[in-house]
Scaffold this motif. Structure first.
Motif, PDB file in Angstrom:
ATOM      1  N   ALA A  64      18.032  -1.069  -0.868  1.00 36.34           N
ATOM      2  CA  ALA A  64      16.724  -1.337  -0.907  1.00 36.34           C
ATOM      3  C   ALA A  64      16.659  -2.816  -1.426  1.00 36.34           C
ATOM      4  CB  ALA A  64      15.788  -0.311  -1.626  1.00 36.34           C
ATOM      5  N   ASP A  65      17.567  -2.986  -2.483  1.00 39.49           N
ATOM      6  CA  ASP A  65      17.519  -4.558  -3.081  1.00 39.49           C
ATOM      7  C   ASP A  65      18.056  -5.417  -2.127  1.00 39.49           C
ATOM      8  OD1 ASP A  65      16.255  -3.508  -5.530  1.00 39.49           O
ATOM      9  OD2 ASP A  65      18.129  -3.322  -6.346  1.00 39.49           O
ATOM     10  N   LEU A  66      18.975  -4.921  -1.460  1.00 44.42           N
ATOM     11  CA  LEU A  66      19.806  -5.772  -0.508  1.00 44.42           C
ATOM     12  C   LEU A  66      18.483  -6.147   0.551  1.00 44.42           C
ATOM     13  CD1 LEU A  66      23.356  -4.522   0.138  1.00 44.42           C
ATOM     14  CD2 LEU A  66      22.530  -6.494  -1.111  1.00 44.42           C
ATOM     15  N   ILE A  67      17.622  -5.150   1.084  1.00 44.79           N
ATOM     16  CA  ILE A  67      16.778  -5.390   2.216  1.00 44.79           C
ATOM     17  C   ILE A  67      15.790  -6.381   1.463  1.00 44.79           C
ATOM     18  CG2 ILE A  67      14.941  -4.321   3.400  1.00 44.79           C
ATOM     19  CD1 ILE A  67      17.138  -2.004   3.591  1.00 44.79           C
ATOM     20  N   LYS A  68      15.320  -6.064   0.292  1.00 42.25           N
ATOM     21  CA  LYS A  68      14.347  -6.866  -0.458  1.00 42.25           C
ATOM     22  C   LYS A  68      14.536  -8.489  -0.454  1.00 42.25           C
ATOM     23  CE  LYS A  68      12.537  -3.332  -3.388  1.00 42.25           C
ATOM     24  NZ  LYS A  68      12.739  -2.884  -4.849  1.00 42.25           N
ATOM     25  N   THR A  69      15.765  -8.554  -0.820  1.00 39.22           N
ATOM     26  CA  THR A  69      16.416 -10.022  -0.956  1.00 39.22           C
ATOM     27  C   THR A  69      16.946 -10.675   0.139  1.00 39.22           C
ATOM     28  OG1 THR A  69      18.298  -9.072  -1.551  1.00 39.22           O
ATOM     29  CG2 THR A  69      16.885  -9.476  -3.322  1.00 39.22           C
ATOM     30  N   LYS A  70      16.891  -9.880   1.485  1.00 43.25           N
ATOM     31  CA  LYS A  70      17.427 -10.146   2.853  1.00 43.25           C
ATOM     32  C   LYS A  70      18.909 -10.399   2.596  1.00 43.25           C
ATOM     33  CE  LYS A  70      12.920 -12.142   4.044  1.00 43.25           C
ATOM     34  NZ  LYS A  70      12.209 -11.083   3.794  1.00 43.25           N
ATOM     35  N   MET A  71      19.625 -10.100   1.688  1.00 38.02           N
ATOM     36  CA  MET A  71      21.013 -10.094   1.615  1.00 38.02           C
ATOM     37  C   MET A  71      21.422  -8.994   2.622  1.00 38.02           C
ATOM     38  SD  MET A  71      21.913 -12.716  -0.320  1.00 38.02           S
ATOM     39  CE  MET A  71      23.768 -11.871  -0.154  1.00 38.02           C
ATOM     40  N   ALA A  72      20.845  -8.054   3.053  1.00 41.61           N
ATOM     41  CA  ALA A  72      21.774  -7.072   3.951  1.00 41.61           C
ATOM     42  C   ALA A  72      21.785  -7.782   5.252  1.00 41.61           C
ATOM     43  CB  ALA A  72      20.803  -6.025   4.108  1.00 41.61           C
ATOM     44  N   TRP A  73      21.088  -8.850   5.609  1.00 43.32           N
ATOM     45  CA  TRP A  73      21.495  -9.591   6.734  1.00 43.32           C
ATOM     46  C   TRP A  73      22.343 -10.581   6.755  1.00 43.32           C
ATOM     47  CZ3 TRP A  73      19.494  -5.323   8.441  1.00 43.32           C
ATOM     48  CH2 TRP A  73      18.235  -4.918   7.908  1.00 43.32           C
ATOM     49  N   SER A  74      22.591 -11.107   5.691  1.00 48.92           N
ATOM     50  CA  SER A  74      23.498 -12.129   5.266  1.00 48.92           C
ATOM     51  C   SER A  74      24.967 -11.755   5.044  1.00 48.92           C
ATOM     52  CB  SER A  74      23.160 -13.003   4.177  1.00 48.92           C
ATOM     53  OG  SER A  74      21.920 -13.469   4.418  1.00 48.92           O
ATOM     54  N   LEU A  75      25.103 -10.602   4.581  1.00 52.09           N
ATOM     55  CA  LEU A  75      26.592  -9.962   4.363  1.00 52.09           C
ATOM     56  C   LEU A  75      27.086  -9.560   5.599  1.00 52.09           C
ATOM     57  CD1 LEU A  75      25.530  -7.940   1.201  1.00 52.09           C
ATOM     58  CD2 LEU A  75      26.711 -10.083   1.134  1.00 52.09           C
ATOM     59  N   GLN A  76      28.483  -9.290   5.453  1.00 51.67           N
ATOM     60  CA  GLN A  76      29.166  -8.786   6.681  1.00 51.67           C
ATOM     61  C   GLN A  76      28.267  -7.554   7.467  1.00 51.67           C
ATOM     62  OE1 GLN A  76      32.864  -7.280   5.291  1.00 51.67           O
ATOM     63  NE2 GLN A  76      32.055  -5.216   4.757  1.00 51.67           N
ATOM     64  N   GLY A  77      28.554  -7.434   8.825  1.00 52.37           N
ATOM     65  CA  GLY A  77      27.937  -6.551   9.499  1.00 52.37           C
ATOM     66  C   GLY A  77      27.561  -5.253   9.018  1.00 52.37           C
ATOM     67  N   HIS A  78      28.706  -4.479   8.460  1.00 47.27           N
ATOM     68  CA  HIS A  78      28.276  -3.265   7.843  1.00 47.27           C
ATOM     69  C   HIS A  78      27.063  -3.229   6.883  1.00 47.27           C
ATOM     70  CE1 HIS A  78      29.114   0.505   5.821  1.00 47.27           C
ATOM     71  NE2 HIS A  78      29.048  -0.240   4.670  1.00 47.27           N
ATOM     72  N   TYR A  79      26.897  -4.129   6.126  1.00 48.38           N
ATOM     73  CA  TYR A  79      25.493  -3.947   5.413  1.00 48.38           C
ATOM     74  C   TYR A  79      24.174  -4.028   6.236  1.00 48.38           C
ATOM     75  CZ  TYR A  79      28.693  -4.356   1.566  1.00 48.38           C
ATOM     76  OH  TYR A  79      29.838  -4.244   0.609  1.00 48.38           O
ATOM     77  N   GLY A  80      24.298  -4.760   7.078  1.00 50.83           N
ATOM     78  CA  GLY A  80      23.157  -4.792   7.828  1.00 50.83           C
ATOM     79  C   GLY A  80      22.722  -3.645   9.088  1.00 50.83           C
ATOM     80  N   ARG A  81      23.899  -3.026   9.272  1.00 46.75           N
ATOM     81  CA  ARG A  81      24.014  -1.793  10.100  1.00 46.75           C
ATOM     82  C   ARG A  81      23.483  -0.703   9.343  1.00 46.75           C
ATOM     83  NH1 ARG A  81      28.553  -4.243  12.091  1.00 46.75           N
ATOM     84  NH2 ARG A  81      29.964  -3.019  11.020  1.00 46.75           N
ATOM     85  N   VAL A  82      24.132  -0.492   7.990  1.00 44.74           N
ATOM     86  CA  VAL A  82      23.548   0.456   7.069  1.00 44.74           C
ATOM     87  C   VAL A  82      22.273   0.279   6.798  1.00 44.74           C
ATOM     88  CG1 VAL A  82      23.958   1.714   4.750  1.00 44.74           C
ATOM     89  CG2 VAL A  82      26.038   1.093   6.288  1.00 44.74           C
ATOM     90  N   ALA A  83      21.873  -0.681   6.206  1.00 43.96           N
ATOM     91  CA  ALA A  83      20.271  -0.962   6.093  1.00 43.96           C
ATOM     92  C   ALA A  83      19.575  -0.695   7.091  1.00 43.96           C
ATOM     93  CB  ALA A  83      20.160  -2.324   5.756  1.00 43.96           C
ATOM     94  N   SER A  84      19.973  -1.029   8.304  1.00 39.56           N
ATOM     95  CA  SER A  84      19.092  -0.707   9.685  1.00 39.56           C
ATOM     96  C   SER A  84      18.932   0.845   9.889  1.00 39.56           C
ATOM     97  CB  SER A  84      19.556  -1.255  10.948  1.00 39.56           C
ATOM     98  OG  SER A  84      19.407  -2.739  10.703  1.00 39.56           O
TER      99      SER A  84
END
Length: 68
Positions: free
Chosen positions: A24-44
């Motif tokens: 949730a914090d990674l999504i709020k700060t938009k870091m989920a989309w800046s880190l390696q692809g795994h984080y964006g996929r898990v966030a999605s």
């Protein structure tokens, strides 16, 4: 971003509730989309599952499911 939480996540040391809050914090700060692809996929996946809103809020479903 909390580096200690990142390391704990990568080490498998976070509970389910802590993982939801971490993403949730990674999504709020938009870091989920800046880190390696795994984080964006898990966030999605967490957004699609209804555990986290697209703005990064933890949903009632997550709270009920993971007893937060």
């Amino acid at each position: 971003m909390n580096i200690e939480k990142l390391i704990a996540y990568e080490s498998g040391d976070l509970s389910d509730a802590e993982t939801i809050n971490f993403f949730a914090d990674l999504i709020k700060t938009k870091m989920a989309w800046s880190l390696q692809g795994h984080y964006g996929r898990v966030a999605s996946a967490m957004i699609d599952a209804g555990f986290i809103s697209s703005e990064g809020g933890v949903t009632d479903l997550a709270n009920e499911t993971f007893n937060q």
